[in-house]
Design an enzyme around this catalytic site. Structure first.
Site, PDB file in Angstrom:
ATOM      1  CG  HIS A  58      -1.907  -1.142   1.216  1.00 19.90           C
ATOM      2  ND1 HIS A  58      -3.118  -1.083   0.573  1.00 19.90           N
ATOM      3  CD2 HIS A  58      -1.827  -2.381   1.745  1.00 19.90           C
ATOM      4  CE1 HIS A  58      -3.754  -2.239   0.720  1.00 19.90           C
ATOM      5  NE2 HIS A  58      -2.992  -3.051   1.426  1.00 19.90           N
ATOM      6  CG  ASN A  90      -6.378   0.251  -0.081  1.00 17.95           C
ATOM      7  OD1 ASN A  90      -5.263   0.312  -0.581  1.00 17.95           O
ATOM      8  ND2 ASN A  90      -6.565  -0.083   1.177  1.00 17.95           N
ATOM      9  CG  ASP A 150      -5.783  -5.755   0.054  1.00 17.81           C
ATOM     10  OD1 ASP A 150      -6.101  -6.806   0.606  1.00 17.81           O
ATOM     11  OD2 ASP A 150      -5.052  -4.899   0.585  1.00 17.81           O
ATOM     12  CG  ASP A 303      -1.534  -6.249   3.707  1.00 19.64           C
ATOM     13  OD1 ASP A 303      -1.745  -5.210   3.048  1.00 19.64           O
ATOM     14  OD2 ASP A 303      -2.416  -6.795   4.397  1.00 19.64           O
ATOM     15  CG  HIS A 307      -2.506   2.900   9.023  1.00 22.32           C
ATOM     16  ND1 HIS A 307      -3.544   3.310   8.217  1.00 22.32           N
ATOM     17  CD2 HIS A 307      -2.509   1.553   8.984  1.00 22.32           C
ATOM     18  CE1 HIS A 307      -4.148   2.245   7.712  1.00 22.32           C
ATOM     19  NE2 HIS A 307      -3.546   1.164   8.149  1.00 22.32           N
TER      20      HIS A 307
END
Ligand code: DOR
Ligand code: ZN
Ligand code: ZN
Length: 428
Positions: A58, A90, A150, A303, A307
């Site tokens: 990501h 995403n 995902d 993965d 954040h």
């Protein structure tokens, strides 16, 4: 163009060899190579691997540049030994059109640290209702071959069937985040002894396994390829093993954290351990390791889910799910798979480079270390031991579950088409 001579490294863990890089290509491998005016890297004791390939990263750009950008994420990837990453869809806006995937692809080309292959969304806005423009994303400059919602599961069986049928036309693959939404409403952690004791909403293994069972059957029915993201339970392994025994076109990945950590850590209520799918039990961890060793699970995928501090520095229930993983992936695989004797370095090359590149149909990566191949290479010092210090991360985010933990091994050099992106463990 410049020449680099890597001297005495164990290529894929085998006998020490010299590897001469000339320009963008591996020019020669063997012993006693005279590199002439080449820059020499003394690599005795180190392992030379094909550049690592991540099927599941990501990068957050566009839209959440406060947690990661293509530039910071590809820098983190290089530090971790990766030369190619697949960027999940995403983002904000979602990568569900040719325009957005081309933007991500272009940002990757500009970064220069690591190739970025965008993943396209399966459905418009990841909403699971209407197929996205799969063909247009494939035909775009980004050449998308992997499609995934995902973060969300494509739970409508008809939409999943249509997506599998559609990607079959260009040998694409649908990567499923297997999570039955009704069975995981309000879930906070793995459903089991620990969730019962803590009184947290449980996330049952069957929520993952029921979708995997359905999707391998669907893939077989339409004769298409399905890839299962981040397997986390022993039961999921059994289903994949069964599907493969039938000769179906099914592949699967496991994350480093699911190979090492268990739901016992949730007792700390530290949100660094909150992730989707959740950390499971010791028995699951052992089944995943065994399945990666015997090839039932095809590859390791990080993965990597950055954040910002404020989304993790809060109570468990409110915290975002996910952990960063690019910079620690190889060390966790060394600890759980190599140092335990389950996999040799050639196996690591297979599970972290050859197979993920093959699943993504990615050209120029996951190639053997031999003359004429693109010089996408990773040099690892397996004897290194050091505590993980997130302050030193190249990623913009710090949400690692390994802070202060001693992990083995370190990437000393990474080469992207012959250019060093990491030298002596630091970004070049
Ligand atoms: O933990 C996760 N974080 N799992 C996902 O599937 C999505 C990811 C994210 O985007 O943060
Ligand atoms: Zn996921
Ligand atoms: Zn993910």
């Amino acid at each position: 163009m410049s020449k680099i001579l890597i001297r005495g490294a164990k290529v894929l863990g085998g006998e020490p060899q010299d590897v001469l890089i000339d320009g963008e290509t591996v020019a020669q491998t063997g012993t006693g190579i005279d590199g002439g005016d080449a820059t020499v890297i003394e690599a005795a004791g180190q392992i030379l691997l094909p550049g690592l390939v991540d099927l599941h990263t990501h990068l957050r750009e566009p839209g959440r540049e406060d947690s990661e950008t293509v530039l910071t994420g590809t820098r983190a990837a290089a530090v971790g030994g990766f030369t190619a990453v697949h960027a999940m869809a995403n983002t904000f806006p979602v990568a569900d059109t040719a325009g957005v995937v081309e933007q991500v692809w272009r940002l990757g080309r500009e970064s220069g640290y690591c190739d970025v292959q965008p993943v396209g969304a399966v459905t418009v806005g990841l909403e699971g209702k209407q197929l996205a423009e799969l063909g247009a994303m494939h035909d775009s400059a980004a050449g998308v071959k992997v499609f995934s919602d995902d973060g969300k599961c494509v739970d409508d069986a008809v939409i999943m069937r249509r997506a599998l049928e559609y990607v079959k036309a260009f040998d694409g693959v649908v990567a499923q985040h297997a999570q039955e939404p009704r069975l995981t409403e309000g879930a906070q952690m793995n459903e089991g002894v620990v969730s019962a004791e803590l009184g947290l909403g449980g996330w049952p293994a069957v929520a993952e396994e029921s979708i995997i069972a359905r999707d391998v059957l669907l893939a077989a029915h339409v004769g298409s390829r399905v890839h299962i993201c981040h397997l986390s339970t022993a039961g999921s392994v059994e289903i994949i093993r069964w599907a493969k025994s039938k000769g179906w076109n099914v592949t699967a990945e496991v994350t480093p954290h699911h190979l090492l950590l268990t739901d016992e850590l949730v007792r700390t209520y530290n949100p660094v351990y909150k992730v989707n799918p959740p950390l499971r039990t010791e028995a699951d961890v052992m089944a995943l390791r065994e399945a990666l060793a015997d090839g039932t699970i095809d590859c390791v995928a990080t993965d990597h889910a950055p954040h910002p501090h404020e989304d993790k520095d809060c109570e468990w229930a409110a915290a975002a799910m996910g952990m960063v993983g690019l910079e620690t992936a190889l060390s966790v695989v060394q600890q759980t798979m190599v140092d335990t004797g389950l996999l040799d370095w050639a196996g690591v090359a297979d599970r972290m480079s050859f197979r993920p590149a093959a699943i993504g149909r990615l050209e120029g990566h996951g190639r053997p270390v031999s003359a004429g191949e693109p010089a996408n290479l990773t040099l690892v010092d397996p004897a290194y031991r050091g505590a993980v210090d997130p302050a030193g991360f190249a990623s913009r985010s710090r949400n690692t579950p390994y802070e202060g933990r001693e992990l083995p091994g370190r990437v000393t050099h990474t080469f992207l088409r012959g250019r060093a992106t990491v030298v002596d463990g630091k970004l070049a």
